[in-house]
Design an enzyme around this catalytic site. Structure first.
Site, PDB file in Angstrom:
ATOM      1  N   ASN A  81       9.298   4.496   3.645  1.00  0.00           N
ATOM      2  CA  ASN A  81       9.054   3.815   4.911  1.00  0.00           C
ATOM      3  C   ASN A  81      10.344   3.148   5.386  1.00  0.00           C
ATOM      4  O   ASN A  81      11.210   2.813   4.585  1.00  0.00           O
ATOM      5  CB  ASN A  81       8.021   2.705   4.711  1.00  0.00           C
ATOM      6  CG  ASN A  81       6.667   3.234   4.295  1.00  0.00           C
ATOM      7  OD1 ASN A  81       5.866   3.616   5.128  1.00  0.00           O
ATOM      8  ND2 ASN A  81       6.426   3.267   2.995  1.00  0.00           N
ATOM      9  N   CYS A 126       8.797   9.684  -0.338  1.00  0.00           N
ATOM     10  CA  CYS A 126       7.984  10.681   0.346  1.00  0.00           C
ATOM     11  C   CYS A 126       7.365  11.546  -0.730  1.00  0.00           C
ATOM     12  O   CYS A 126       8.071  12.080  -1.581  1.00  0.00           O
ATOM     13  CB  CYS A 126       8.884  11.518   1.253  1.00  0.00           C
ATOM     14  SG  CYS A 126       8.106  12.996   1.881  1.00  0.00           S
ATOM     15  N   ARG A 167       0.838  -1.205   0.000  1.00  0.00           N
ATOM     16  CA  ARG A 167       0.000   0.000   0.000  1.00  0.00           C
ATOM     17  C   ARG A 167       0.880   1.266   0.000  1.00  0.00           C
ATOM     18  O   ARG A 167       1.033   1.931  -1.011  1.00  0.00           O
ATOM     19  CB  ARG A 167      -0.951  -0.031   1.212  1.00  0.00           C
ATOM     20  CG  ARG A 167      -2.108   0.947   1.113  1.00  0.00           C
ATOM     21  CD  ARG A 167      -1.739   2.370   1.420  1.00  0.00           C
ATOM     22  NE  ARG A 167      -1.203   2.554   2.769  1.00  0.00           N
ATOM     23  CZ  ARG A 167      -0.710   3.698   3.206  1.00  0.00           C
ATOM     24  NH1 ARG A 167      -0.655   4.760   2.419  1.00  0.00           N
ATOM     25  NH2 ARG A 167      -0.206   3.793   4.422  1.00  0.00           N
ATOM     26  N   ASP A 168       1.512   1.562   1.134  1.00  0.00           N
ATOM     27  CA  ASP A 168       2.257   2.821   1.244  1.00  0.00           C
ATOM     28  C   ASP A 168       3.436   2.825   0.284  1.00  0.00           C
ATOM     29  O   ASP A 168       3.778   3.866  -0.297  1.00  0.00           O
ATOM     30  CB  ASP A 168       2.755   2.992   2.682  1.00  0.00           C
ATOM     31  CG  ASP A 168       3.036   4.441   3.030  1.00  0.00           C
ATOM     32  OD1 ASP A 168       2.722   5.313   2.211  1.00  0.00           O
ATOM     33  OD2 ASP A 168       3.571   4.695   4.118  1.00  0.00           O
ATOM     34  N   HIS A 201       8.817   6.757   8.759  1.00  0.00           N
ATOM     35  CA  HIS A 201       9.491   6.919   7.472  1.00  0.00           C
ATOM     36  C   HIS A 201      10.931   7.333   7.752  1.00  0.00           C
ATOM     37  O   HIS A 201      11.221   7.878   8.812  1.00  0.00           O
ATOM     38  CB  HIS A 201       8.795   7.995   6.629  1.00  0.00           C
ATOM     39  CG  HIS A 201       7.549   7.514   5.953  1.00  0.00           C
ATOM     40  ND1 HIS A 201       7.307   7.697   4.613  1.00  0.00           N
ATOM     41  CD2 HIS A 201       6.475   6.851   6.430  1.00  0.00           C
ATOM     42  CE1 HIS A 201       6.128   7.176   4.290  1.00  0.00           C
ATOM     43  NE2 HIS A 201       5.590   6.658   5.385  1.00  0.00           N
ATOM     44  N   HIS A 207       4.302   4.136  12.641  1.00  0.00           N
ATOM     45  CA  HIS A 207       4.485   4.050  11.187  1.00  0.00           C
ATOM     46  C   HIS A 207       5.544   5.097  10.850  1.00  0.00           C
ATOM     47  O   HIS A 207       5.257   6.280  10.742  1.00  0.00           O
ATOM     48  CB  HIS A 207       3.139   4.356  10.511  1.00  0.00           C
ATOM     49  CG  HIS A 207       3.193   4.441   9.030  1.00  0.00           C
ATOM     50  ND1 HIS A 207       2.760   3.426   8.210  1.00  0.00           N
ATOM     51  CD2 HIS A 207       3.608   5.432   8.198  1.00  0.00           C
ATOM     52  CE1 HIS A 207       2.909   3.786   6.940  1.00  0.00           C
ATOM     53  NE2 HIS A 207       3.429   4.997   6.912  1.00  0.00           N
TER      54      HIS A 207
HETATM   55 ZN    ZN Z   1       3.591   6.198   5.253  1.00  0.00          ZN
END
Ligand code: ZN
Length: 314
Positions: free
Chosen positions: A253, A244, A19-20, A213, A211
């Site tokens: 991440n 990002c 996803r991310d 990064h 979460h």
């Molecule tokens: Zn994220």
């Protein structure tokens, strides 16, 4: 002599690469490739996998086939396949796609929430209340993510009290877990310390998930501080993919295999098969047609170095 810190003996890792990671990649994988990626991650021992986002396809074309991905997945027993949603429309789509868990996401700053989901924080909370009810009725886990908890790219510092008040509202709505997102990698160990301490002071019975990064390289340092304070739930992305959205070229991440490698070396278990995970990261490089930002995939496992340390230039 300084007492050795007591770290958690086991850490829960939620894989967010599908996803991310993928939502911030220029290359859009096919549905079949996404399914293969998710299945291989489950095979490597990941039991929490964020497999998609139910957001407007026009805004995030990388996630347009989320329902198809969920439909095509062969689900491994015991694995929780989750999705993030910003609103009731997304939650209904996610429930129809038979997700196991929904994470509603909203930002700790008004300007980021407006730019990200086009609502005020108050409107997002109203949506979250409806999503909580829908999830309960459908027997789906309901969780929440507070984005930009470590700082906002538009507003800068985010007051701790605002993050905690928002978190309290989400727990009141029945969120089973709240995740603090360092969405643009503004976190540093001092901030992790303050946010974590504030969380446990106010919600001593709850289990925080972070979460993180690593846009500015502080990812694993932030993990270490959190571990020191007892946090045992982290999100990470295979290969460290994702980047990002505000900083093209910056790492994304924290990388799952780098995190797992560090934890295993520290004697902390994860349930993840690291060599198998590295194979998944290599497969992902093939799918994306580029090297991934992760470090362990380049350096190899410490345990595989020759016993003499092998000749190396300093
Ligand atoms: Zn994220």
């Amino acid at each position: 002599m300084i007492a050795a810190p007591r770290f958690p003996s086991r850490v829960s890792i939620r894989e967010v690469g599908p996803r991310d990671g993928l939502q911030n990649e220029d290359v859009i994988l096919s549905t079949a490739q996404k399914v293969r990626l998710i299945e291989r991650l489950a095979d490597a021992g990941l039991v929490l996998i964020e497999a998609g986002a139910f957001v407007r396809p026009a805004s995030v074309p990388q996630m347009a086939d989320a329902a198809e991905v969920f439909a095509a997945l062969s689900r491994r027993p015991g694995v929780v396949y989750s999705a993030i949603v910003p609103n009731v429309t997304g939650a209904k789509r996610a429930i129809a796609a038979r997700v196991d868990a929904i994470q509603v996401f909203l930002s700790a700053s008004e300007s980021h929430n407006r730019s990200n989901v086009n609502m005020s924080i108050g409107q997002s909370l109203a949506q979250a209340a409806d999503i909580a009810a829908l999830s309960r009725a459908a027997g789906v886990q309901f969780e929440a993510v507070v984005s930009v908890a470590f700082g906002c790219p538009f507003e800068g510092d985010v007051p701790l009290e605002r993050v905690m008040d928002l978190t309290a509202r989400l727990f009141d709505l029945g969120a089973q877990q709240v995740t603090f997102g360092d969405t643009t990698g503004m976190g540093h160990p001092g901030l992790v310390h303050d946010l974590t301490q504030a969380f446990y002071a106010r919600f001593p019975q709850e289990r925080l998930r972070l979460h993180l990064h690593s846009a500015r390289g502080a990812g694993l340092a932030n993990v270490l501080m959190a571990l020191h304070l007892g946090v045992d739930c982290f999100d990470a992305s295979v290969g460290g993919i994702g980047g990002c959205p505000f900083a093209p070229g910056a790492p994304g991440n924290i990388c799952t295999e780098d995190l797992v490698h560090m934890l295993h070396e520290m004697g902390i278990s994860t349930g993840i098969d690291l060599p198998a995970l590295l194979d998944v990261a290599r497969m992902l490089e093939g799918m994306l047609g580029r090297t991934v930002p992760g470090q362990t995939i380049k350096a190899g496992l410490c345990k595989h170095l020759p016993p003499d340390g092998s000749p190396r230039l300093p």
